[in-house]
Design a protein around this motif. Structure first.
Motif, PDB file in Angstrom:
ATOM      1  N   THR A  74      -7.761  15.219 -14.389  1.00  0.00           N
ATOM      2  CA  THR A  74      -8.303  13.825 -14.429  1.00  0.00           C
ATOM      3  C   THR A  74      -7.215  13.117 -13.476  1.00  0.00           C
ATOM      4  O   THR A  74      -7.707  12.250 -12.468  1.00  0.00           O
ATOM      5  CB  THR A  74      -8.257  13.313 -15.514  1.00  0.00           C
ATOM      6  N   LEU A  75      -6.023  13.217 -13.662  1.00  0.00           N
ATOM      7  CA  LEU A  75      -5.152  12.604 -12.545  1.00  0.00           C
ATOM      8  C   LEU A  75      -5.085  12.832 -11.338  1.00  0.00           C
ATOM      9  O   LEU A  75      -5.033  12.438 -10.409  1.00  0.00           O
ATOM     10  CB  LEU A  75      -3.492  12.995 -13.157  1.00  0.00           C
ATOM     11  N   ILE A  76      -5.477  14.535 -11.229  1.00  0.00           N
ATOM     12  CA  ILE A  76      -5.557  14.977  -9.767  1.00  0.00           C
ATOM     13  C   ILE A  76      -6.760  14.164  -8.939  1.00  0.00           C
ATOM     14  O   ILE A  76      -6.600  14.005  -7.964  1.00  0.00           O
ATOM     15  CB  ILE A  76      -5.588  16.493  -9.434  1.00  0.00           C
ATOM     16  N   THR A  77      -7.841  14.077  -9.914  1.00  0.00           N
ATOM     17  CA  THR A  77      -8.984  13.500  -9.385  1.00  0.00           C
ATOM     18  C   THR A  77      -8.817  12.089  -9.021  1.00  0.00           C
ATOM     19  O   THR A  77      -9.095  11.785  -7.799  1.00  0.00           O
ATOM     20  CB  THR A  77     -10.212  13.579 -10.511  1.00  0.00           C
ATOM     21  N   ILE A  78      -7.930  11.405  -9.625  1.00  0.00           N
ATOM     22  CA  ILE A  78      -7.675   9.854  -9.647  1.00  0.00           C
ATOM     23  C   ILE A  78      -6.917  10.064  -8.239  1.00  0.00           C
ATOM     24  O   ILE A  78      -7.014   9.231  -7.328  1.00  0.00           O
ATOM     25  CB  ILE A  78      -6.689   9.274 -10.789  1.00  0.00           C
ATOM     26  N   SER A  79      -6.025  10.949  -8.190  1.00  0.00           N
ATOM     27  CA  SER A  79      -5.133  10.800  -7.076  1.00  0.00           C
ATOM     28  C   SER A  79      -5.695  10.917  -5.650  1.00  0.00           C
ATOM     29  O   SER A  79      -5.610  10.189  -4.600  1.00  0.00           O
ATOM     30  CB  SER A  79      -4.198  12.207  -6.986  1.00  0.00           C
ATOM     31  N   VAL A  80      -6.936  12.013  -5.574  1.00  0.00           N
ATOM     32  CA  VAL A  80      -7.550  12.393  -4.449  1.00  0.00           C
ATOM     33  C   VAL A  80      -8.541  10.931  -3.918  1.00  0.00           C
ATOM     34  O   VAL A  80      -8.634  10.700  -3.078  1.00  0.00           O
ATOM     35  CB  VAL A  80      -8.433  13.692  -4.794  1.00  0.00           C
ATOM     36  N   TYR A  81      -9.114  10.391  -5.216  1.00  0.00           N
ATOM     37  CA  TYR A  81      -9.918   9.216  -4.995  1.00  0.00           C
ATOM     38  C   TYR A  81      -9.190   7.881  -4.308  1.00  0.00           C
ATOM     39  O   TYR A  81      -9.544   7.523  -3.299  1.00  0.00           O
ATOM     40  CB  TYR A  81     -10.911   8.954  -5.984  1.00  0.00           C
ATOM     41  N   SER A  82      -7.933   7.891  -5.011  1.00  0.00           N
ATOM     42  CA  SER A  82      -7.100   6.979  -4.639  1.00  0.00           C
ATOM     43  C   SER A  82      -6.600   6.906  -3.049  1.00  0.00           C
ATOM     44  O   SER A  82      -6.613   6.088  -2.087  1.00  0.00           O
ATOM     45  CB  SER A  82      -5.852   6.733  -5.318  1.00  0.00           C
ATOM     46  N   LEU A  83      -6.464   8.473  -2.769  1.00  0.00           N
ATOM     47  CA  LEU A  83      -5.997   8.754  -1.467  1.00  0.00           C
ATOM     48  C   LEU A  83      -6.914   8.117  -0.309  1.00  0.00           C
ATOM     49  O   LEU A  83      -6.553   7.634   0.464  1.00  0.00           O
ATOM     50  CB  LEU A  83      -5.580   9.977  -1.371  1.00  0.00           C
ATOM     51  N   TRP A  84      -8.156   8.620  -0.563  1.00  0.00           N
ATOM     52  CA  TRP A  84      -9.151   8.367   0.271  1.00  0.00           C
ATOM     53  C   TRP A  84      -9.638   6.716   0.301  1.00  0.00           C
ATOM     54  O   TRP A  84     -10.137   6.481   1.525  1.00  0.00           O
ATOM     55  CB  TRP A  84     -10.678   9.180   0.252  1.00  0.00           C
ATOM     56  N   THR A  85      -9.569   6.180  -0.828  1.00  0.00           N
ATOM     57  CA  THR A  85      -9.723   4.895  -0.831  1.00  0.00           C
ATOM     58  C   THR A  85      -8.722   4.013  -0.008  1.00  0.00           C
ATOM     59  O   THR A  85      -8.939   3.362   0.704  1.00  0.00           O
ATOM     60  CB  THR A  85      -9.616   4.280  -2.277  1.00  0.00           C
ATOM     61  N   ALA A  86      -7.420   4.391  -0.059  1.00  0.00           N
ATOM     62  CA  ALA A  86      -6.207   4.063   0.685  1.00  0.00           C
ATOM     63  C   ALA A  86      -6.769   4.198   2.279  1.00  0.00           C
ATOM     64  O   ALA A  86      -6.504   3.114   3.062  1.00  0.00           O
ATOM     65  CB  ALA A  86      -4.836   4.666   0.330  1.00  0.00           C
ATOM     66  N   ILE A  87      -7.196   5.549   2.515  1.00  0.00           N
ATOM     67  CA  ILE A  87      -7.482   5.691   4.132  1.00  0.00           C
ATOM     68  C   ILE A  87      -8.478   4.556   4.363  1.00  0.00           C
ATOM     69  O   ILE A  87      -8.542   4.047   5.671  1.00  0.00           O
ATOM     70  CB  ILE A  87      -7.825   7.113   4.111  1.00  0.00           C
ATOM     71  N   GLY A  88      -9.493   4.509   3.637  1.00  0.00           N
ATOM     72  CA  GLY A  88     -10.561   3.501   3.994  1.00  0.00           C
ATOM     73  C   GLY A  88     -10.000   2.190   3.962  1.00  0.00           C
ATOM     74  O   GLY A  88     -10.359   1.359   4.995  1.00  0.00           O
ATOM     75  N   LEU A  89      -9.278   1.710   3.346  1.00  0.00           N
ATOM     76  CA  LEU A  89      -8.698   0.436   3.186  1.00  0.00           C
ATOM     77  C   LEU A  89      -7.802   0.208   4.689  1.00  0.00           C
ATOM     78  O   LEU A  89      -7.886  -0.989   4.972  1.00  0.00           O
ATOM     79  CB  LEU A  89      -7.843   0.084   2.020  1.00  0.00           C
ATOM     80  N   TYR A  90      -7.249   1.253   4.742  1.00  0.00           N
ATOM     81  CA  TYR A  90      -6.307   1.148   6.093  1.00  0.00           C
ATOM     82  C   TYR A  90      -7.092   0.938   7.275  1.00  0.00           C
ATOM     83  O   TYR A  90      -6.672   0.244   8.181  1.00  0.00           O
ATOM     84  CB  TYR A  90      -5.242   2.435   6.244  1.00  0.00           C
TER      85      TYR A  90
END
Lengths: 305, 557
Positions: free
Chosen positions: A4-20
């Motif tokens: 679960t944590l790794i899934t959260i990590s990956v989703y957060s990562l791509w969200t961060a890239i989108g926000l940037y």
């Protein structure tokens, strides 16, 4: 739980890239608006900067902060999933070093208005982080015994932090070169020159870059020294011209040259700015090409050859 | 001197041009006109000035960075000797050219050494005069107050009308207060009052300077680098290193003949008479996580050290945790399997009995080893063996190892007979079997299946040569044992250089002046500052002093 944590990590990562990316767009709007709203005074070389509030820049900063929070989430959750610091391979290091570039940028933003390099910074991070996420992604795996040391924490985080400082210094040096190369004058008052004229003057940009780079240099010196102490424990010698050691040394020497250039007549200004740029490019080269393509002891990219 | 006589720099050193404190091309030093160069002494002096200039130091630094690059592109003998050999085999002509240019030994090459030695000569030539100058500056007073303070980079003028001057405060008392304030801020101060007969009229002032630590740090940094260079050189010259492969259960005695290889230093090694027994070598593997199955989690070499005094100590050597004993350090740098093999003649007499270290070939520890039996059998015998710790069979029938631990260990042996080439007197590698003078009698194209053994099993050798037994499969470790007496000194100088760097870059060196003069009934207060070196906080510091001084003397804010 770990999954679960790794899934959260990956989703957060791509969200961060989108926000940037969204922040980049807003920063670009701000720059365009500033260039358009800037009028050139009759006195050559001077401008009347726009007075209206820079709404796009505020949105852009907010998006950058949000992106940073998601980026931080991605890093922390990966660390929790791994039950240790998350930077034991190239992907983890890319994650934390780009995070610290952003952290340094946002921190400096509290005191100095650096929103004019916001578009550059966010684009840089999108490229580095996006590249790392697609090329270097590896799953969380158990720690290599060679990396099982307290130095993994200090040596690497300080290296990443100096990358953050050098990164923002790099952006300011690029701005300085552009600003001094395309200045407003009688005959040239195009949009790009009008835009650059809203930047701080080159001397101010040079001073800011210098202040960041010297802190980066001190931290890089620590990285080098801590790395040598660790190398003695792990490999039995503190220095052996391993490719990664060599490139860390090269970068140290480039920035040492940069500091001397600032104190040498005829080397202030554009020349020292070039050294700051070359220095950061060497840092990026060291992290990407040296880590993946060169054969050496620091083979921790986690990518199978 | 081209500067006007009232410039702050001249005020600093009335009889000493500023150019002496820094190289002549320092950004804030005075321009030194090109002097006519005459004769040998003149040329030498000119050469020395060039060598110790900041510009040359900068050029040498950039050259050093450039010169370090090839060593990361071409394998180096010091870091990757096998890479050099591979290069030489792949491209003999190219390798000869590279070798002629010392590109396999970049960091000990003539050209690389020339650059860093010149750099250090330049550094020393630059630092020594600066030490002398700094020593004098530390013992002398701050410079006199310049007459025109408004020309300084940071300047503030406060005009106090007569009715705002606190009762009975004379200008001298105002400067007394400024002196006390600056002193409390750890400035070195000098009172410099001028009477009415002086040019510019009556004036009270205090001149102050702080941040001498900046130059101290700067000098410490550069001197420490010299210390690092010298101690690294000493360490490389006197220290020795040795390697020893040790199978579980074996003991290594710390004498010269106990080492497999030994690189002595300049000083004849004094080997403390201790011995190390490898009791156990344990490896933990990841067993749960599917994408990291078989990944090593920990290596532990349990050893018993017998001290020269006769006592014993138990210890564990791990990666990142060397055993430091008797002034030497023992590092765990390699490991693998060492199958214990017995070869017997047809009568059953053992002619070879040894745990043979096998070289690991991959992450699942498929390992390769060589057995050479020159005597005791009817023919010389060579065996090229593979160990599969967890053996599996591919569709093609080939064996592979799928896990590094000993779950299903299988050893296969290709057997050769003939001339092992040991009698020529040429030293041969124990890990390589030269098959030139040998005939294969089992495995490969010989038509006889390779001998296949599991621990505890024996098999007949072809042609009635005898038999071979795989007793068990212990592990071996490879210890590096180093004596590097200069390491601590290198670390000390590295730490000092970092301290120096910190002070040299972040302690602001600045001069501050506070002056008061009368303007009719009113009073003019001036605050001025001058940075020596980069000082982003100068203006703020001057503003703060002006504000605090105003509070101290009771001026309306």
């Amino acid at each position: 739980m770990t999954a679960t944590l790794i899934t959260i990590s990956v989703y957060s990562l791509w969200t961060a890239i989108g926000l940037y990316m969204a922040a980049f767009t807003a920063f670009a709007f701000d720059l365009g608006g500033r260039a358009a709203a800037t009028t050139v005074n009759s006195e050559p070389g001077t401008i009347a900067a726009p007075t209206r509030p820079r709404r796009a820049a505020r949105v852009a900063t907010a998006l950058t902060v949000l992106g940073f929070v998601m980026h931080l989430t991605a890093t922390v959750t990966r660390g929790i999933a791994a039950e240790r610091v998350p930077w034991d391979n190239l992907f983890g290091f890319s994650l934390v070093s780009t995070l610290l570039v952003m952290a340094v940028y946002l921190l400096v933003l509290i005191w100095v208005d650096l929103r004019f390099v916001g578009a550059f910074m966010t684009m840089l991070i999108v490229i580095l982080l996006g590249g790392a996420s697609t090329l270097y992604y590896v799953d969380v795996t158990p720690l290599d015994p060679a990396l099982n040391s307290a130095w993994l924490v200090f040596h690497v985080i300080v290296a990443a932090l100096s990358m953050g400082l050098f990164g923002v210094g790099f952006a300011l040096s690029v701005a300085q070169l552009l600003r001094s190369r395309w200045s407003l004058d009688e005959t040239n008052r195009g949009g790009f020159r009008r835009l650059l004229a809203t930047f701080p003057d080159p001397a101010r940009l040079e001073t800011l870059a210098y202040q960041l780079n010297i802190v980066g240099f001190v931290l890089w010196t620590f990285t080098l020294t801590a790395g040598a102490i660790w190398a003695e424990q792990a490999w039995g010698r503190f220095w052996g011209w391993d490719v990664k050691e060599t490139w860390t040394f090269i970068i140290w020497v480039i920035y040492a040259g940069y500091i001397h250039a600032r104190a040498t007549r005829g080397w202030r200004g554009a020349r020292s700015a070039w050294l700051s740029i070359v220095g950061f490019l060497a840092v990026i080269f060291n992290t990407t090409v040296v880590n993946t393509l060169f054969k050496g002891l620091h083979s921790y990219s986690g990518l199978s050859s | 001197m081209s500067r006007p006589s009232d410039s702050p720099n001249n005020a600093a050193q009335p009889s000493r041009p500023r150019a002496q404190s820094r190289p002549s091309d320092h950004i804030d030093s005075a321009e030194v006109p090109n002097e006519p160069v005459l004769g040998l002494v003149g040329w030498l002096r000119w050469g020395w000035r060039q060598l110790t200039s900041m510009r040359l130091a900068l050029v040498l630094l950039l050259l050093l960075a450039l010169a370090s690059i090839p060593g990361s592109l071409v394998p180096q003998r010091s870091a990757d000797p096998n890479g050099v050999i591979a290069w030489q085999q792949a491209d003999p002509t190219g390798a000869q050219i590279l070798d002629a240019l010392q590109l396999f030994d970049v960091y000990s090459s003539v050209w690389f050494s020339a650059i860093y030695l010149l750099l250090f000569i330049s550094l020393i030539g630059c630092v020594i005069p600066r030490i002398k100058h700094h020593w004098q500056a530390m013992r002398s007073q701050p410079p006199k107050t310049p007459s025109r303070l408004q020309q300084l980079p940071a300047h503030r003028l406060v005009s106090v009308p007569a009715d705002a001057i606190p009762d009975g405060t004379a200008p001298a008392a105002m400067i007394d207060a400024a002196e006390a304030l600056l002193r409390s801020r750890r400035y070195r101060v000098r009172r410099d009052d001028r009477d009415a007969t002086a040019r510019g009229g009556e004036r009270w002032s205090v001149s102050a300077e702080r941040g001498y630590l900046r130059e101290t740090g700067n000098l410490l940094f550069h001197l420490s680098l010299v210390g690092v260079l010298v101690t690294v050189w000493i360490g490389g010259t006197v220290g020795w290193t040795g390697q020893r492969v040790l199978v579980e259960g074996e003991t290594f005695a710390n004498v010269l003949s106990g080492y497999d290889s030994f690189r002595p230093g300049r000083i004849t090694p004094v080997l403390p008479p201790y011995s190390i027994t490898l009791d156990d070598f344990d490896v933990d593997y990841e067993e749960a996580q599917a994408n990291a199955l078989g990944k090593v989690l920990d290596y532990r070499a349990s050893v018993t050290v017998r001290t020269p005094e006769g006592g014993t100590e138990q210890s564990v050597v791990r990666v990142n945790e060397p055993l430091r004993f008797g002034g030497t350090n023992v590092y765990l740098l390699g490991n693998g399997y060492a199958p214990r093999i017995i070869v017997r003649d047809p009568n059953g007499t053992a002619v070879f009995e040894q745990a043979v270290p096998f070289l690991p070939q991959d992450s699942s520890l498929t390992s390769m080893g060589v057995v050479k039996v020159p005597d005791g059998l009817s023919e010389q015998l060579g065996i090229l063996a593979n160990l599969y710790p967890t053996q599996a069979e591919l569709d093609t029938g080939a064996y592979v190892s799928i896990y590094p631990d000993l779950i299903n260990p299988v050893l296969t042996a290709n057997v050769y007979v003939g001339d092992l080439g040991l009698n020529t007197g040429i030293p041969s590698n124990v890990y390589v079997l030269n098959t030139d003078g040998l005939t294969q009698v089992a495995g490969g194209q010989s038509g006889v299946r390779a001998v296949e053994l599991r621990p505890g099993e024996s098999a007949e050798l072809p042609n009635g040569l005898g038999s071979i037994e795989l007793v068990d499969v212990p592990r071996f470790v490879s210890f590096d044992i180093h004596w590097s007496p200069a390491d601590g000194w290198v670390l000390l100088f590295a730490a000092l250089s970092m301290l120096g760097l910190f002070a040299g870059l972040f302690v602001p060196r600045r001069r501050v002046w506070v002056a008061a003069r009368r303007d009719g009934d009113a009073l003019i207060l001036e605050y001025a500052g001058l940075a020596r070196g980069d000082d982003p906080g100068l203006e703020q510091a001057v503003a703060q002093i002006a504000e605090d001084h105003g509070l101290r003397v009771g001026l309306p804010s």
